[in-house]
Design an enzyme around this catalytic site. Structure first.
Site, PDB file in Angstrom:
ATOM      1  CG  HIS A 174       0.540  -5.369  -4.433  1.00  0.00           C
ATOM      2  ND1 HIS A 174       0.573  -4.406  -5.402  1.00  0.00           N
ATOM      3  CD2 HIS A 174       1.533  -6.241  -4.743  1.00  0.00           C
ATOM      4  CE1 HIS A 174       1.540  -4.677  -6.263  1.00  0.00           C
ATOM      5  NE2 HIS A 174       2.137  -5.788  -5.893  1.00  0.00           N
TER       6      HIS A 174
ATOM      7  CD  GLU B 111       4.502  -9.296 -12.585  1.00  0.00           C
ATOM      8  OE1 GLU B 111       3.349  -9.385 -12.110  1.00  0.00           O
ATOM      9  OE2 GLU B 111       5.106  -8.222 -12.679  1.00  0.00           O
TER      10      GLU B 111
HETATM   11  C1  XUL Z   1       7.063  -5.062  -9.966  1.00  0.00           C
HETATM   12  C2  XUL Z   1       5.791  -5.566 -10.509  1.00  0.00           C
HETATM   13  C3  XUL Z   1       4.717  -5.797  -9.500  1.00  0.00           C
HETATM   14  C4  XUL Z   1       3.866  -6.981  -9.785  1.00  0.00           C
HETATM   15  C5  XUL Z   1       2.861  -7.275  -8.719  1.00  0.00           C
HETATM   16  O1  XUL Z   1       8.024  -4.828 -10.924  1.00  0.00           O
HETATM   17  O2  XUL Z   1       5.634  -5.721 -11.688  1.00  0.00           O
HETATM   18  O3  XUL Z   1       3.962  -4.642  -9.438  1.00  0.00           O
HETATM   19  O4  XUL Z   1       3.174  -6.841 -10.982  1.00  0.00           O
HETATM   20  O5  XUL Z   1       3.449  -7.483  -7.490  1.00  0.00           O
HETATM   21 CO    CO Z   2       3.985  -6.365 -12.821  1.00  0.00          CO
END
Ligand code: XUL
Ligand code: CO
Length: 476
Positions: free
Chosen positions: A141, A272
């Protein structure tokens, strides 16, 4: 006077490159790194050497027993099937803190601060870690790798500087990000959502953050870009305009796809899914919901899915179910490899160690022809009680070996074809002339009624579930 002014300018430049803040936006963007780049001397993991494959008989915790990067499975190298990636946030920012307790981990190079000096150390440690593990991908991130500043401009400058450090470190290596993403969930400004915030200024800020995160992902040669909507959901429908929020989220994602094309970023955009946590209801609930959303808003050609196993179980599905649901519609993009705990109802983000789960996952991945340009990102963290630097290695080795074992099992299972045959046999009546006309959509309800009135009662046949389980577990 002139000399004094020059010294002050120089001092500011040095401070901004090596100190706690970057006020000077030019710092690092041209590839010239501050004096702090080499400030940490020696290795970060001096007691750990390069991890090698030693085979299943090895008892060495710092060796691979099943993952043999160059070995061919169905004509493809294991490393190309698996495309492992280290998650920067868990490995280098995870401190063991939880809602009930303080941090338990303090890596030797990390003072727990959010300074740029430590951010540089973490990035250098990341590259040493990747090289020692023999892993060529990592995920980040924006805000895990570089500190958030007091303005967006300052945050962008910090990010530029750390990205220039990463760019320098990846020179002469094959190490590249599997994906990058923007952290749109920690800062209080995002508490009501980012793309789904009721405040247009927050929507705009989130857009600016994603724009920058896509740019730096492209600059580093990242192969994908992920959207996990941590705050894109609601706590109660009583204060929420559901239609407006979903419309806004779609507009946001459409703008991201347009911007990606505009700057020539060739990576895949991935959504996601997660059903809840931190919000009570997350809009990207699971694979099916997310694909329905994308289709509804005409975004299916621009996005695929990044599926996380622990998120799958939180939504009441198995990871295999989520992968298969995405695969059959051509939407399987990448996997966040982790697992939950059967007795714990939240996202525990543990390293996957269950070989049967890994085998099911790899059945989907092989049928998908692999995941590239996606891969297996270890969105997994050490337990709070695991506090040794070597635990970071052991955890990744164990996760990689588990998935590699799954790959070997699944390949054998598919090669020998016993389960495939069992499934094919169950549907074999659809190979009949009647079955073919139904599948081709050439016969309607009236004809089918006529046929059924004249035919005998359909036979009662066994589903062979126990046999299927017997076959499956004989490969695990
Ligand atoms: C949170 C999660 C995040 C994403 C990326 O549950 O999985 O770490 O993968 O923002
Ligand atoms: Co994740």
């Amino acid at each position: 006077m002139k000399a004094l002014l020059f010294s002050v300018v120089l001092l500011v430049a040095v401070l901004s490159c090596s100190g706690q803040r970057v006020a000077d936006i030019t710092c690092g963007v041209d590839g010239s790194l501050g004096s702090d780049f080499q400030e940490w001397e020696g290795e970060f993991f001096p007691n750990i050497s390069y991890i090698k494959y030693e085979g299943p008989a090895s008892h060495n915790p710092l060796a691979y027993k099943y993952y043999n990067a160059e070995e061919l499975i169905f004509g493809k190298k294991m490393k190309d099937w698996l495309r492992f990636s280290v998650a920067f946030w868990h490995t280098f920012r995870g401190d063991g803190g939880d809602p009930f307790g303080s941090p338990t981990k303090r890596w030797p190079w990390d003072d727990g601060s959010n300074s740029l000096t430590v951010a540089v150390r973490r990035m250098r440690a990341n590259f040493e870690f990747l090289k020692k593990l023999g892993v060529e991908k990592w995920c980040f991130h924006d805000r895990d790798i570089a500190p958030e500043g007091s303005t967006l401009e300052e945050s962008n400058a910090n990010l530029d500087y750390i990205v220039s450090v990463a760019k320098k470190l990846q020179e002469g290596t094959n190490i590249r990000p599997l994906w990058g993403t923007a952290q749109l969930f920690k800062h209080p400004r995002y508490m009501h959502g980012a793309a789904t915030s009721p405040d247009v200024r927050v929507y705009a800020y989130a857009a600016a953050q994603v724009k920058k995160a896509i740019e730096v992902t492209k600059l580093l040669g990242g192969e994908n870009y992920v959207f996990w909507g941590g705050r894109e959901g609601y706590q109660t429908l009583l204060n929420t305009d559901l239609k407006k929020e979903l419309d806004h989220m779609a507009t946001f994602l459409r703008s991201a796809a347009e911007y990606k094309k505009k700057i020539g970023f060739e990576g895949t955009l991935l959504l996601e899914p997660k059903p809840q946590e931190p919000t009570k209801h997350q809009y990207d609930w699971d694979a099916a919901t997310t694909m329905g959303f994308l289709k509804n808003y005409g975004l299916s050609d621009d996005y695929k899915l990044n599926l996380e196993c622990n998120h799958a179980t939180l939504s009441g599905h198995s990871c295999h179910h989520e992968l298969e649901t995405a695969r059959i519609y051509g939407m399987l993009g990448s996997v966040d490899a982790n697992t939950g705990d059967a007795q714990t109802g939240w996202d525990t983000d543990q390293f996957l160690t269950d070989v049967s789960e890994a085998t099911l996952i790899m059945l989907s991945v092989i049928k998908n022809g692999g995941l590239a340009p996606g891969g297996f990102n270890f969105d997994a963290k050490l337990r709070r009680e695991s506090v040794d630097v070597e635990d970071l290695f052991i955890a990744h080795i164990s996760g990689m070996d588990t998935i590699a074992r799954g790959l070997r099992n699944a390949a054998k299972l598919l090669e020998e074809g016993r389960l495939t045959k069992l499934v094919e046999d169950r549907y074999s009546s659809f190979n009949s002339p009647l079955g073919k006309t139904i599948e081709e959509g050439k016969v309607g309800f009236e004809e089918l009624e006529k046929i059924s009135l004249e035919a005998e009662e359909p036979p009662i046949t066994s589903g062979k579930q126990e046999l299927a389980e017997m076959i499956f577990y004989s490969y695990v």
